[in-house]
Design a protein around this motif. Structure first.
Motif, mmCIF file in Angstrom:
data_model
loop_
_atom_site.group_PDB
_atom_site.id
_atom_site.type_symbol
_atom_site.label_atom_id
_atom_site.label_comp_id
_atom_site.label_asym_id
_atom_site.label_seq_id
_atom_site.Cartn_x
_atom_site.Cartn_y
_atom_site.Cartn_z
ATOM 1 N N LEU A 141 -35.222 23.599 -18.882
ATOM 2 C CA LEU A 141 -34.019 22.970 -19.256
ATOM 3 C C LEU A 141 -34.213 21.603 -20.320
ATOM 4 C CD1 LEU A 141 -31.369 23.054 -16.245
ATOM 5 C CD2 LEU A 141 -31.514 24.167 -18.459
ATOM 6 N N THR A 145 -30.786 24.041 -23.980
ATOM 7 C CA THR A 145 -29.987 25.006 -23.485
ATOM 8 C C THR A 145 -30.526 26.351 -24.199
ATOM 9 O OG1 THR A 145 -28.208 24.451 -25.016
ATOM 10 C CG2 THR A 145 -28.124 23.627 -22.491
ATOM 11 N N ASP A 146 -30.512 26.111 -25.640
ATOM 12 C CA ASP A 146 -30.866 27.301 -26.356
ATOM 13 C C ASP A 146 -32.310 27.902 -26.127
ATOM 14 O OD1 ASP A 146 -28.866 27.262 -27.955
ATOM 15 O OD2 ASP A 146 -29.444 26.138 -29.540
ATOM 16 N N THR A 148 -33.900 27.444 -23.042
ATOM 17 C CA THR A 148 -33.764 27.901 -21.939
ATOM 18 C C THR A 148 -33.003 29.580 -21.644
ATOM 19 O OG1 THR A 148 -33.426 25.904 -20.694
ATOM 20 C CG2 THR A 148 -32.599 27.607 -19.684
ATOM 21 N N TRP A 149 -32.220 29.688 -22.786
ATOM 22 C CA TRP A 149 -31.414 30.961 -22.700
ATOM 23 C C TRP A 149 -32.539 32.082 -23.546
ATOM 24 C CZ3 TRP A 149 -27.935 33.549 -20.504
ATOM 25 C CH2 TRP A 149 -27.569 34.720 -21.031
#
Length: 297
Positions: A141, A145-146, A148-149
């Motif tokens: 994290l 977020t990008d 992590t995704w």
């Protein structure tokens, strides 16, 4: 057979597992919330054979004895542990299998289609491909977020579980619509009588599970069954539940279907938040499975 080969290739094709990881996480959280609500309301502690949710119930399977209180308390504890393990990603297949068994035992006490839905989803997760743990995901994290995704989407596996989740959710919606296809639902009698009973038994209830003003059911019960308000509302709910799974399959209608489905379940949660919140979260989280389950992407 060509069609069988095509279906087999479709089901075994490799798919990014970010959506399945997110679904598993939300499912586990919902199971924990469900356990918390039942503990808060003392359902397991108040259980005696022949009762559930503080009420007397008939046998789900006539001729068979209901579980002893000690078994129900043990099952409740197991569900806490299994849901926590599934959330963390610790032995996730075993935890999902334990959840499925506990939900199966609950159906022996009192049959509810929400519990059966959770049972089927837990059984599907028991055969899910390997997914990242919660700790590994949280560690990514700080990268954003990008990133992590992208990390989650880097895990691939058979799309079988995603297809099964989509099929189970479709069956839930269409089965619910089929059961509502009768006069007493469409003219508002079912909802009206439930609200009327709730008002009549209000002083005897163990809790008031609603965010809406208490004046709202009084207003609604003043509208008699068969009124145009009931017919329009109940008819819209039935049609929407019937077509929602189909709309989720097509990329052109998926965004509108997701929005409409979330709004519908928010309405259910508004009426009965603690009782229906876990079910609403899991059902809307299942929308993540439809892109992989759709032949049209």
């Amino acid at each position: 057979m060509p069609w069988a080969d095509t279906a087999a290739r479709f089901l075994t094709a490799q798919e990014a597992m970010g959506g399945l990881w997110l679904f598993r996480t939300l499912f586990a959280l919902s199971c924990l919330v469900k356990c918390g609500v039942e503990t808060l309301r003392r359902y397991p502690a108040a259980y005696r054979p022949g009762t559930w949710l503080h009420y007397s119930v008939g046998l789900t399977w006539p001729g068979r004895r209901q579980p002893a209180r000690s078994l129900v308390l043990a099952g409740h504890t197991l569900r806490w542990l299994a849901a926590a393990g599934l959330l963390c990603g610790t032995w996730p297949r075993l935890c999902a299998a334990v959840l499925a068994l506990v939900f199966l035992a609950e159906t022996r006490i009192y049959f509810r289609f929400h519990v059966n839905y959770f049972l089927l989803l837990a059984a599907i997760l028991a055969i899910a491909p390997p997914l990242p743990t919660l700790a590994d995901t949280v560690a990514h994290l700080p990268q954003g977020t990008d990133a992590t995704w992208s990390y989650l989407q880097g895990f691939h596996g058979s799309r079988l579980c995603l297809v099964l989740i989509a099929l189970t959710t479709s069956a839930l919606y269409m089965g619910s619509a089929w059961r509502k296809l009768n006069r007493v639902f469409l003219d508002g009698t079912v909802v009206w009588s439930t609200l009327d009973y709730t008002l009549a038994q209000q002083h005897q209830r163990h809790y008031f599970d609603a965010w809406y003003p208490r004046a709202l059911p009084r207003f609604l019960t003043a509208v008699p069954p068969g009124h145009a308000l009931w017919r329009l509302t109940m008819g819209a709910v039935l049609i929407w539940e019937a077509v929602l799974p189909l709309l989720l399959l097509f990329p052109q209608t998926r965004e509108a279907a997701v929005t409409g489905g979330v709004v519908m379940h928010l309405g259910f949660v508004f009426l009965s938040p603690l009782t229906l919140l876990p079910f609403a979260v899991v059902t809307t989280a299942a929308y993540l499975a439809f892109p992989a389950a759709s032949p049209w992407g």
